[in-house]
Design a protein around this motif. Sequence first.
Motif, mmCIF file in Angstrom:
data_model
loop_
_atom_site.group_PDB
_atom_site.id
_atom_site.type_symbol
_atom_site.label_atom_id
_atom_site.label_comp_id
_atom_site.label_asym_id
_atom_site.label_seq_id
_atom_site.Cartn_x
_atom_site.Cartn_y
_atom_site.Cartn_z
ATOM 1 N N ALA A 15 -3.812 61.754 15.575
ATOM 2 C CA ALA A 15 -3.503 60.385 15.971
ATOM 3 C C ALA A 15 -2.865 59.568 14.858
ATOM 4 N N LEU A 16 -3.194 59.893 13.584
ATOM 5 C CA LEU A 16 -2.790 59.060 12.457
ATOM 6 C C LEU A 16 -2.386 59.933 11.274
ATOM 7 N N SER A 17 -1.651 59.337 10.339
ATOM 8 C CA SER A 17 -1.194 60.047 9.146
ATOM 9 C C SER A 17 -1.989 59.579 7.929
ATOM 10 N N TYR A 18 -2.447 60.528 7.136
ATOM 11 C CA TYR A 18 -3.250 60.240 5.942
ATOM 12 C C TYR A 18 -2.586 60.948 4.752
ATOM 13 N N PRO A 19 -1.621 60.337 4.098
ATOM 14 C CA PRO A 19 -0.875 61.026 3.041
ATOM 15 C C PRO A 19 -1.754 61.569 1.920
ATOM 16 N N HIS A 58 2.676 52.027 7.724
ATOM 17 C CA HIS A 58 3.210 51.587 9.014
ATOM 18 C C HIS A 58 2.216 51.828 10.159
ATOM 19 N N GLU A 59 1.094 52.507 9.879
ATOM 20 C CA GLU A 59 0.106 52.799 10.915
ATOM 21 C C GLU A 59 -1.178 51.981 10.765
ATOM 22 N N ILE A 60 -1.175 50.980 9.904
ATOM 23 C CA ILE A 60 -2.398 50.205 9.662
ATOM 24 C C ILE A 60 -2.941 49.604 10.950
ATOM 25 N N GLU A 61 -2.110 48.924 11.699
ATOM 26 C CA GLU A 61 -2.580 48.300 12.935
ATOM 27 C C GLU A 61 -2.817 49.339 14.027
ATOM 28 N N THR A 62 -2.121 50.451 13.957
ATOM 29 C CA THR A 62 -2.387 51.550 14.888
ATOM 30 C C THR A 62 -3.794 52.097 14.666
ATOM 31 N N GLU A 63 -4.208 52.207 13.401
ATOM 32 C CA GLU A 63 -5.558 52.669 13.108
ATOM 33 C C GLU A 63 -6.602 51.727 13.709
ATOM 34 N N THR A 64 -6.397 50.429 13.549
ATOM 35 C CA THR A 64 -7.339 49.466 14.114
ATOM 36 C C THR A 64 -7.422 49.604 15.629
ATOM 37 N N ALA A 65 -6.278 49.779 16.276
ATOM 38 C CA ALA A 65 -6.273 49.948 17.738
ATOM 39 C C ALA A 65 -6.989 51.232 18.128
ATOM 40 N N TYR A 66 -6.821 52.288 17.354
ATOM 41 C CA TYR A 66 -7.502 53.558 17.617
ATOM 42 C C TYR A 66 -9.017 53.372 17.527
ATOM 43 N N ILE A 67 -9.478 52.692 16.497
ATOM 44 C CA ILE A 67 -10.919 52.461 16.325
ATOM 45 C C ILE A 67 -11.450 51.546 17.422
ATOM 46 N N ALA A 68 -10.655 50.574 17.839
ATOM 47 C CA ALA A 68 -11.080 49.705 18.950
ATOM 48 C C ALA A 68 -11.307 50.520 20.214
ATOM 49 N N GLY A 69 -10.484 51.537 20.412
ATOM 50 C CA GLY A 69 -10.695 52.413 21.563
ATOM 51 C C GLY A 69 -12.015 53.147 21.486
#
Length: 280
Positions: A15-19, A58-69
């Motif tokens: 779901a997300l990228s963790y460099p 660029h995925e910071i807010e995507t991570e928050t949305a994922y956790i909200a789910g």
Amino acid sequence: MPLIDTHLHIIDQSALSYPWLAGAEALNRDFSYEEYAVQARRAGIAQALHMEVDVAAHEIETETAYIAGLARREDSLIVGAISSCRPEDGDFPAFLERQLANPMVKGFRRVLHVMPDALSESPTFRDNIKRLAKTRFTFDLCVLPRQIDKAIALVDLAPDVTFILDHCGVPDIKGEKFDEWSGKVAEIAKRSNVIAKISGVVAYANADAWQVDTLKPYVHHVIDSFGFDRLVWGSDWPVCTLGGGLATWVAATHALVSGCSNEERGKLFSQNARRIWNLG
């Protein structure tokens, strides 16, 4: 006595990228909410705040949305998120406005211990941290002992912001460098707007040899420096798996505060977290 875990990391590479994971072999796999929840319930954890996992910017807010789910699932333990952020960027004010409209977000963290020391000294970074004053947001400080002076400078510039010192200030327990760390922790504890998080320390000890007595001088110094009104607890899962795992850390926590009163343990385990982040 139930625990509120203020430092849970979920890793989902689909779901997300963790460099950073490329350089962290022991953690370079998925650590799912489902895996955590089974262990957490067995250990007496009743609620959890998700701590950002330094995803690609660029995925910071995507991570928050994922956790909200995950938080919307029936009987979910997750009750909020500490979001990543980039206070050094000029677009931080717009980002902050968006988060103010998102009740899931309880605070922010910008990982500093892997960044140049000068990052937190830039005028833009400091001005943007000041913007957190009079909001509901806290700011987690993840710094090495040698960087605590930098953290103190930031804290002093924003006295109306509540800061959370992660992982007891990251002591080098394995290297037995108590003296290099303890004075700096005592100094930052003089600031009333700083809360200490009892977390992470099992990962800084010798994984094969630590015992409760190994951790005791460090944890007790933090307790003595901050007092029970300014302490919260965190698992730092899955990083705690590097030092024995979630159940081991919970058991060690109970042993470390076994001589404390029920009132004191209640503040550390849950009451302070409820107050600081207005958790239901």
